[in-house]
Design an enzyme around this catalytic site. Structure first.
Site, mmCIF file in Angstrom:
data_model
loop_
_atom_site.group_PDB
_atom_site.id
_atom_site.type_symbol
_atom_site.label_atom_id
_atom_site.label_comp_id
_atom_site.label_asym_id
_atom_site.label_seq_id
_atom_site.Cartn_x
_atom_site.Cartn_y
_atom_site.Cartn_z
ATOM 1 N N ASP A 65 0.959 -1.068 0.116
ATOM 2 C CA ASP A 65 0.065 0.087 0.173
ATOM 3 C C ASP A 65 1.003 1.250 -0.014
ATOM 4 O O ASP A 65 1.897 1.205 0.428
ATOM 5 C CB ASP A 65 -0.958 0.112 1.145
ATOM 6 C CG ASP A 65 -2.312 0.783 0.912
ATOM 7 O OD1 ASP A 65 -3.445 0.519 1.194
ATOM 8 O OD2 ASP A 65 -2.016 1.910 0.760
ATOM 9 N N VAL A 111 2.294 1.409 -6.357
ATOM 10 C CA VAL A 111 2.458 0.488 -7.174
ATOM 11 C C VAL A 111 2.382 1.064 -8.690
ATOM 12 O O VAL A 111 2.548 0.172 -9.543
ATOM 13 C CB VAL A 111 0.839 -0.439 -7.067
ATOM 14 C CG1 VAL A 111 0.819 -1.140 -6.007
ATOM 15 C CG2 VAL A 111 -0.444 0.662 -7.172
ATOM 16 N N ASN A 163 -6.089 -5.439 -5.659
ATOM 17 C CA ASN A 163 -7.457 -4.288 -5.018
ATOM 18 C C ASN A 163 -6.914 -3.131 -5.134
ATOM 19 O O ASN A 163 -7.940 -2.217 -5.085
ATOM 20 C CB ASN A 163 -7.563 -4.946 -3.739
ATOM 21 C CG ASN A 163 -8.203 -4.012 -2.903
ATOM 22 O OD1 ASN A 163 -9.593 -3.711 -2.952
ATOM 23 N ND2 ASN A 163 -7.597 -3.352 -1.830
ATOM 24 N N TYR A 188 -13.284 6.155 -13.565
ATOM 25 C CA TYR A 188 -13.274 5.159 -12.795
ATOM 26 C C TYR A 188 -13.893 3.818 -13.504
ATOM 27 O O TYR A 188 -13.426 2.567 -13.454
ATOM 28 C CB TYR A 188 -14.029 5.287 -11.380
ATOM 29 C CG TYR A 188 -13.927 4.094 -10.328
ATOM 30 C CD1 TYR A 188 -13.121 3.518 -9.632
ATOM 31 C CD2 TYR A 188 -15.116 3.378 -10.444
ATOM 32 C CE1 TYR A 188 -13.108 2.723 -8.633
ATOM 33 C CE2 TYR A 188 -15.458 2.319 -9.667
ATOM 34 C CZ TYR A 188 -14.212 1.781 -8.882
ATOM 35 O OH TYR A 188 -14.704 0.831 -7.817
ATOM 36 N N LYS A 243 -12.006 0.373 -14.536
ATOM 37 C CA LYS A 243 -12.383 -1.136 -14.143
ATOM 38 C C LYS A 243 -12.815 -1.983 -15.375
ATOM 39 O O LYS A 243 -12.293 -3.232 -15.374
ATOM 40 C CB LYS A 243 -13.223 -0.850 -13.069
ATOM 41 C CG LYS A 243 -12.828 -0.204 -11.830
ATOM 42 C CD LYS A 243 -11.879 -1.203 -10.945
ATOM 43 C CE LYS A 243 -11.509 -0.666 -9.579
ATOM 44 N NZ LYS A 243 -10.583 -1.833 -8.877
ATOM 45 N N THR A 252 -14.721 1.314 3.184
ATOM 46 C CA THR A 252 -13.210 1.284 2.586
ATOM 47 C C THR A 252 -13.132 2.567 2.525
ATOM 48 O O THR A 252 -13.719 3.577 2.554
ATOM 49 C CB THR A 252 -13.611 0.845 1.090
ATOM 50 O OG1 THR A 252 -14.497 1.791 0.261
ATOM 51 C CG2 THR A 252 -14.174 -0.553 0.988
#
Ligand code: ZN
Length: 659
Positions: A442, A463, A489, A556, A560, A592
């Site tokens: 993370d 990442v 994720n 977004y 995805k 989240t």
């Protein structure tokens, strides 16, 4: 040898058993005396039973307890008179011995007494301490070990030749002790095994142990065998080739075992220096320092990477010694638990990070013992047959079995991105519970604190930066030996914005994180996943928006959707490598990091709903939590999905547009 006795702390322990707990813990705090369940202690006491009758009781360490953390409950109470009478029998089978121990306890719920309980009973002193002290073993495990022990201790100790632990050893010790002990005797040395001390108080027995082991250390110092030469500086190799070589070794060892194993590579200067010694074949291929290490480390380590040759040699060892056993033996898995390689250093293997850690600790001490014994003129272990007898002794195997059922992902490694919070954190926690080793990535430093567990490695990692990703992956593989599962994720959910206001830079940033970073990780992880003993598994955390986008979330939803397409192609391409790729499309998971109050409010407004109604806006009118997504990820990595790849499973409480 540090004497850890402290008057003030000791004063808090008032009963004889409490003081037994105190000094047992003092022994347990010194890893050069006992390691991971090794050693045992006892105290004898007169106790009045329920009928008012006085009984002599032996409180002895129960199996499954560690001296470092033992409590009063860890000392089953056994009737002493019965144990002493048993020691006079000409023979007693293991099953009979365990039965006698268990049926002569005064507390039914207590753990089974140590297999050395009868030995403790026959030493006629109130307190008895037993350790497998490194310094002592370094002396006994040499060609002239017996003479050296006489030189160190004179007649202050009774010396017992090597006999396998259990009834025969207890009987022999009882006889020898009765015959050879004098008023001067303060201990008993068991050749190639360990040392006993005893006394009328907990302190006396403990301090005699410290004194005896200190004498062994002083002897090693006088002989120039104590200080070990500093390791030569070495430049450990790094990079993708090393990663793959380690994962290949782990795959081979796991195949030999018949189940996945973790492999922990220790590549510090000392381990590498040892792994590059020219005399390893002589030094390491004789046997363990003390026989009960065999159930953790196997008799000898694998030198190099030829697992097949190790398996063949193990089979020969089994076939050579099994016929001597009284009952028929079934061969244990033939995989090595210690691997020594000039490039990998010293590797420890186990079904859990804890087990591999125990193996690593034991071998760490073994290295010191080997080198000191070598400096005394040559390490000399017990013959293979003696080690076989302990390795295949039912009472030793029972110690391992008492650890309980093996969890479903034991020996496997999962990498979870975005593990500091929400779905990623829930995945990390659930996989840990199911026995997997977890590497969490993370950008948030909180990832390092997700779990305090030997099977968890949290790495701060952006990442989107290829180098950071590769370095973090490398650290994970070095810690656990490979990679079996990947949960993609990490993602961001930018503020709601209509197309005409959508900035290209923001669009790129969303794609960088939600899509490109995942491609990088998939590409880097592929060769590792291909080496997974059970076959690699990838779980993609997609979104309901893939099938049912909403206004204001173009970047977004598009990222995805592209990620889902990437996953489908991965499923097509990687099937031949035994890698399964499945996607989860969750919706409305509000616990989240994505769902800040601001985002929640904006989304609710978009639908003209209150926040409360927006949260339960699904056909089943149910709430979806991070934990639910984690359990789906676990199912997708488990046997239920073993014949499924390329699947997309909604986890949204039912959505009419998706349906
Ligand atoms: Zn022992």
């Amino acid at each position: 040898m540090l004497n850890r006795w402290n008057d003030r702390t000791a004063a808090e322990y008032t009963s004889p058993l409490a003081l037994r707990v105190y000094t047992s813990r003092l022994l347990g705090q010194d890893p050069s005396l006992v390691l991971h369940g090794g050693g045992n202690t006892s105290v004898k006491e007169t106790v009045r039973n329920l009928l008012g009758i006085e009984e002599e009781i032996l409180y002895v360490k129960g199996s499954g307890w560690d001296l470092e953390t033992i409590e009063e409950a860890g000392f089953p109470a056994v009737k002493l008179e019965h144990l002493i009478a048993l020691a006079r029998l000409p023979a007693l089978s293991d099953m009979q011995m365990v039965n006698e121990l268990r049926t002569h306890m005064t507390r039914a719920s207590a753990p089974t007494p140590s297999v050395e309980a009868i030995l403790h009973a026959v030493i006629p002193h109130k307190y008895v301490d037993h350790t497998h002290a490194d310094a002592l073993i370094a002396i006994t495990n040499t060609a002239a070990g017996r003479e050296r022990i006489a030189e160190v201790f004179g007649d202050d100790v009774v010396v017992i030749p090597y006999v396998m632990p259990g009834f025969d050893l207890a009987r022999l010790c009882g006889e020898r002790f009765a015959k050879e002990s004098t008023s001067k005797t303060i201990g008993m040395v068991l050749m190639n095994h360990g040392i006993f001390s005893f006394g009328s108080t907990a302190r006396e027995s403990y301090e005699r142990m410290i004194e005896l082991v200190a004498r062994a250390e002083d002897y090693l110092k006088r002989q120039g065998a104590w200080d070990l030469p500093a390791p030569a500086p070495s430049a450990p190799t790094e990079g993708p080739a090393l990663r793959l070589a380690l994962a290949t070794l782990r795959r081979d060892a796991s195949r030999a075992a018949g189940f996945p194993l973790l492999l922990v590579a220790q590549r510090d200067a000392r381990s590498l220096d040892f792994a590059r010694r020219p005399d390893l074949a002589v030094l390491t291929q004789q046997g363990p320092a003390t026989p009960d290490h065999v159930i953790r480390t196997k008799r000898i380590p694998l030198l190099g990477r030829d697992v097949a040759a190790y398996v063949a040699a193990y089979q020969t060892y089994f076939e050579e010694h099994a016929p001597r056993a009284r009952d028929k033996k079934t061969m244990l898995d033939p995989a090595p638990r210690v691997v020594i390689d000039p490039e990998f250093g010293v590797c420890a293997l186990g079904r859990s990070a804890k087990d591999a850690g125990i193996v690593a600790d034991i071998y760490d001490h073994t290295i010191e013992i080997l080198l000191r014994a070598q400096a005394l003129g040559g390490y000399r272990a017990l013959p293979a047959g003696d080690i076989f007898d302990v390795e295949y002794w039912d009472l030793e195997q029972a110690k391992l079995k008492s650890a309980g059922a093996t969890p479903p992902f034991a020996g496997e490694v999962v990498l979870v991105t975005g593990a500091a919070s929400g779905i990623g954190k829930a995945c990390a926690e659930q996989f840990l519970k199911q026995g997997a080793a977890v590497i969490g990535f993370d950008i948030d430093a909180g990832v390092e604190r997700v779990a305090h567990h030997p099977a968890y490695l949290g790495r701060v990692c952006d990442v989107t930066k290829e180098q950071e990703l590769a370095a973090a992956l490398e650290a994970g593989v070095r810690r656990f030996g490979g990679l079996d599962m990947l949960v993609l994720n990490a993602g961001i959910f930018p503020p709601s914005r209509r197309l005409e206001a959508l900035d290209s830079r923001e669009w790129r940033r969303v794609f960088d994180i939600n899509l490109d970073a995942n491609l990088n990780l998939l590409r880097e992880a592929h060769p590792l996943l291909k080496l997974s003993p059970r076959g690699g598994r990838v779980v993609i955390i997609g979104s309901k928006n893939v099938a049912a986008p909403g206004p204001g979330v173009a970047a977004y939803s598009a990222s995805k959707a592209a990620l889902t397409q990437l996953a489908r192609v991965a499923a097509l391409e990687w099937g031949e490598d035994g890698i399964r790729v499945n996607s989860i499309h969750p919706d409305a998971v509000f616990d989240t990091a994505i769902w800040t109050d601001e985002v929640l409010q904006a989304r609710a407004k978009n639908y003209g709903l209150t926040i409360e109604n927006y949260k339960r806006k699904n056909i089943l009118r149910t709430e979806i939590q991070s934990r639910d997504v984690a359990e789906m990820a676990i199912a997708m990595c488990g046997p239920l999905f073993s014949r499924t790849t390329g699947a997309q499973v909604p986890l949204d409480g039912g959505n009419d547009r998706v349906i």
